[in-house]
Design an enzyme around this catalytic site. Sequence first.
Site, mmCIF file in Angstrom:
data_model
loop_
_atom_site.group_PDB
_atom_site.id
_atom_site.type_symbol
_atom_site.label_atom_id
_atom_site.label_comp_id
_atom_site.label_asym_id
_atom_site.label_seq_id
_atom_site.Cartn_x
_atom_site.Cartn_y
_atom_site.Cartn_z
ATOM 1 C CD GLU A 109 -2.573 1.658 0.185
ATOM 2 O OE1 GLU A 109 -3.439 0.877 -0.222
ATOM 3 O OE2 GLU A 109 -2.327 2.760 -0.358
ATOM 4 C CE LYS A 110 -0.724 5.008 -5.248
ATOM 5 N NZ LYS A 110 -0.638 5.438 -6.591
ATOM 6 C CB ALA A 165 3.599 -2.954 -5.562
ATOM 7 N NE ARG A 218 -13.574 6.773 -6.493
ATOM 8 C CZ ARG A 218 -12.665 7.574 -5.947
ATOM 9 N NH1 ARG A 218 -12.972 8.813 -5.630
ATOM 10 N NH2 ARG A 218 -11.452 7.130 -5.698
ATOM 11 C CG HIS A 225 -43.633 -3.560 18.391
ATOM 12 N ND1 HIS A 225 -44.022 -2.739 17.367
ATOM 13 C CD2 HIS A 225 -44.276 -3.124 19.503
ATOM 14 C CE1 HIS A 225 -44.877 -1.852 17.829
ATOM 15 N NE2 HIS A 225 -45.039 -2.058 19.124
ATOM 16 C CB VAL A 231 -21.035 21.981 -16.998
ATOM 17 C CG1 VAL A 231 -19.929 22.990 -16.757
ATOM 18 C CG2 VAL A 231 -21.857 21.774 -15.728
ATOM 19 C CG ASP A 266 -13.895 1.250 -6.648
ATOM 20 O OD1 ASP A 266 -14.744 0.441 -6.238
ATOM 21 O OD2 ASP A 266 -13.847 2.444 -6.266
ATOM 22 N N GLY A 294 -25.075 15.145 -9.772
ATOM 23 C CA GLY A 294 -26.014 14.878 -8.659
ATOM 24 C C GLY A 294 -26.130 13.391 -8.375
ATOM 25 N N GLY A 295 -24.982 12.682 -8.386
ATOM 26 C CA GLY A 295 -24.978 11.259 -8.050
ATOM 27 C C GLY A 295 -24.827 11.090 -6.543
HETATM 28 P P1 NAI Z 1 -22.142 8.749 -9.803
HETATM 29 O O1 NAI Z 1 -21.947 7.922 -11.016
HETATM 30 O O2 NAI Z 1 -22.936 8.234 -8.680
HETATM 31 O O3 NAI Z 1 -22.816 10.153 -10.213
HETATM 32 C C1 NAI Z 1 -22.248 11.039 -11.132
HETATM 33 C C2 NAI Z 1 -23.343 11.943 -11.679
HETATM 34 O O4 NAI Z 1 -22.739 12.962 -12.452
HETATM 35 C C3 NAI Z 1 -24.325 11.226 -12.570
HETATM 36 O O5 NAI Z 1 -25.644 11.489 -12.129
HETATM 37 C C4 NAI Z 1 -24.065 11.842 -13.959
HETATM 38 O O6 NAI Z 1 -25.230 11.936 -14.739
HETATM 39 C C5 NAI Z 1 -23.553 13.210 -13.590
HETATM 40 N N1 NAI Z 1 -22.707 13.850 -14.598
HETATM 41 C C6 NAI Z 1 -21.745 13.269 -15.349
HETATM 42 N N2 NAI Z 1 -21.126 14.224 -16.117
HETATM 43 C C7 NAI Z 1 -21.716 15.406 -15.809
HETATM 44 C C8 NAI Z 1 -21.521 16.764 -16.246
HETATM 45 N N3 NAI Z 1 -20.564 17.085 -17.136
HETATM 46 N N4 NAI Z 1 -22.305 17.729 -15.717
HETATM 47 C C9 NAI Z 1 -23.260 17.414 -14.796
HETATM 48 N N5 NAI Z 1 -23.476 16.166 -14.353
HETATM 49 C C10 NAI Z 1 -22.721 15.175 -14.858
HETATM 50 O O7 NAI Z 1 -20.667 9.164 -9.365
HETATM 51 P P2 NAI Z 1 -20.146 9.852 -8.038
HETATM 52 O O8 NAI Z 1 -21.271 10.499 -7.310
HETATM 53 O O9 NAI Z 1 -18.998 10.687 -8.460
HETATM 54 O O10 NAI Z 1 -19.649 8.622 -7.190
HETATM 55 C C11 NAI Z 1 -18.561 7.819 -7.692
HETATM 56 C C12 NAI Z 1 -18.614 6.406 -7.173
HETATM 57 O O11 NAI Z 1 -18.392 6.372 -5.776
HETATM 58 C C13 NAI Z 1 -19.934 5.761 -7.454
HETATM 59 O O12 NAI Z 1 -19.677 4.537 -8.084
HETATM 60 C C14 NAI Z 1 -20.541 5.568 -6.116
HETATM 61 O O13 NAI Z 1 -21.276 4.362 -6.043
HETATM 62 C C15 NAI Z 1 -19.344 5.531 -5.173
HETATM 63 N N6 NAI Z 1 -19.729 6.081 -3.867
HETATM 64 C C16 NAI Z 1 -20.627 5.443 -3.086
HETATM 65 C C17 NAI Z 1 -21.040 5.991 -1.897
HETATM 66 C C18 NAI Z 1 -22.044 5.278 -1.064
HETATM 67 O O14 NAI Z 1 -22.292 4.114 -1.312
HETATM 68 N N7 NAI Z 1 -22.668 5.912 -0.087
HETATM 69 C C19 NAI Z 1 -20.540 7.262 -1.429
HETATM 70 C C20 NAI Z 1 -19.623 7.863 -2.339
HETATM 71 C C21 NAI Z 1 -19.240 7.278 -3.498
#
Ligand code: NAI
Length: 450
Positions: free
Chosen positions: A31-32, A111, A266, A437, A235, A305, A179-180
């Site tokens: 692990e780096k 590594a 990611r 309950h 954007v 990942d 908004g992910g």
């Molecule tokens: P995500 O894939 O969940 O959401 C990215 C969002 O960005 C999508 O809705 C997409 O339509 C939008 N998008 C893409 N390009 C865009 C642009 N140019 N302008 C505006 N919107 C755009 O990715 P996110 O939120 O970055 O998360 C990355 C990874 O990390 C995911 O695979 C997620 O599952 C994981 N993660 C999980 C968490 C949890 O389980 N609670 C918490 C944090 C991350």
Amino acid sequence: MYDLAIIGAGPAGYVAAQRAAAAGLSVLLFEKNELGGVCLNEGCIPTKTLLHSAKLLEQSRSADKYGIRLENPTLDYAKVLARKEKVTKKLVGAIRVSMRNLGVETIKAEAHIEGGAEGDFTLSADGQEYHAARLLICTGSRSFIPTIAGLEYPSENILTSKEALELKEIPESLIIIGGGVIGMEFAALFNSLGSKVSVIEATPKILGPMDEELSSLLQGVYASRKVDFYLSSKVSRIEGSRVCFSDSEGEEKSLEAEKILVCVGRRAQCEGLGVEKIGLALEKGAIKTDSHMRTAVKGVYAAGDINAFSMLAHTASREGEVAVNDILGIEDEMSYKAVPGVVYTHPEIASVGESEQSLRAKGLEYEVHKLPMSYSGRFVVENERGNGVCKLICDPEGRLLGAHLLGDPSSEIISACVIAIEKGLKLKDLQRIIFPHPSVSEILKEVSFT
Ligand code: NAI
């Protein structure tokens, strides 16, 4: 010569090291950075620590409803950040102790794969050479930075989740691009902490594949807390602190904020690792794996990942276990049919299995059973004004295919649904289970009778 060399000590790598060493294999773990990977050091755990403080702050603001008088609760953000460090250090320390106790040899260095084949792979790190009979690659992922005119990363005002967690001051205003899951968790965090938050999302809904109805309800909750949402928005460029975009009507708009958070997904990462020296080809930067986590090269496994499949810490750990079981000759296989997803907003949203959208896309018949969370007495006890929904999706025979929950503590209740889906249970099976309950989880039984 080690039985197994693991590269990367995130949730895939360190769990695999624990399982392999406990089974008697000699294990070398590279692990780096710090043990625990992104999840523990700059992802899940620090984010949830900050979100917990934000939730307490929110609750203290509405404590009056529960008969508690608190005079003007305030935030000590330096203390919140210090606690985040403490929590992270404690958990990293626990992994270190576990590795030591299990006899895993950990090397804190980057590594590189130098060559070889199953039975004897050569690796190097910090000028030293190592040999292992098998390899497990768990090098994870990094934030994707899209090509947008004027987007300079890293820079003072453009952040990914990593820098957002390290901000010493709460920004007055924040634009979130994407908004992910990450976007919504940071929207929740900084909204509670007092920032003016705007979310720009390219698709017509937040939270990607999450249930449409519940995502829209959650968006409504945050809109009522003054988060601005710009959906179906593209954007076009960034000019300093200004984000220019075309909105859902195609109209050119721009917003200005102190900080801009980019969270548009990611990407798998293993640049410079040397996989080509053992004949392993990447597909769009990721390593393809089968259901046993084997790669195309014999004796080489990958988990987490890096295969760009599910990109969740809990999937990563399970994939690490499956890889180790294959090495040990223990029958096991990866199943992705019941991978839970949780977004730690306030309220939480959790989901597992199929959604109405995914079943519609597959042309499959399904039934929806749902109730407001307020059918649970415990939910009413703890949520003076909370809205929530529990939705179960079944096939026409009543077999559970998906579960979608909005309301606290969905992150805990979803585990019961994960087991039910993984084990192929039907609604009538849930009807015969005794739930404690009063608990919010009783809602599952109530829904099964609808
Ligand atoms: P995500 O894939 O969940 O959401 C990215 C969002 O960005 C999508 O809705 C997409 O339509 C939008 N998008 C893409 N390009 C865009 C642009 N140019 N302008 C505006 N919107 C755009 O990715 P996110 O939120 O970055 O998360 C990355 C990874 O990390 C995911 O695979 C997620 O599952 C994981 N993660 C999980 C968490 C949890 O389980 N609670 C918490 C944090 C991350």
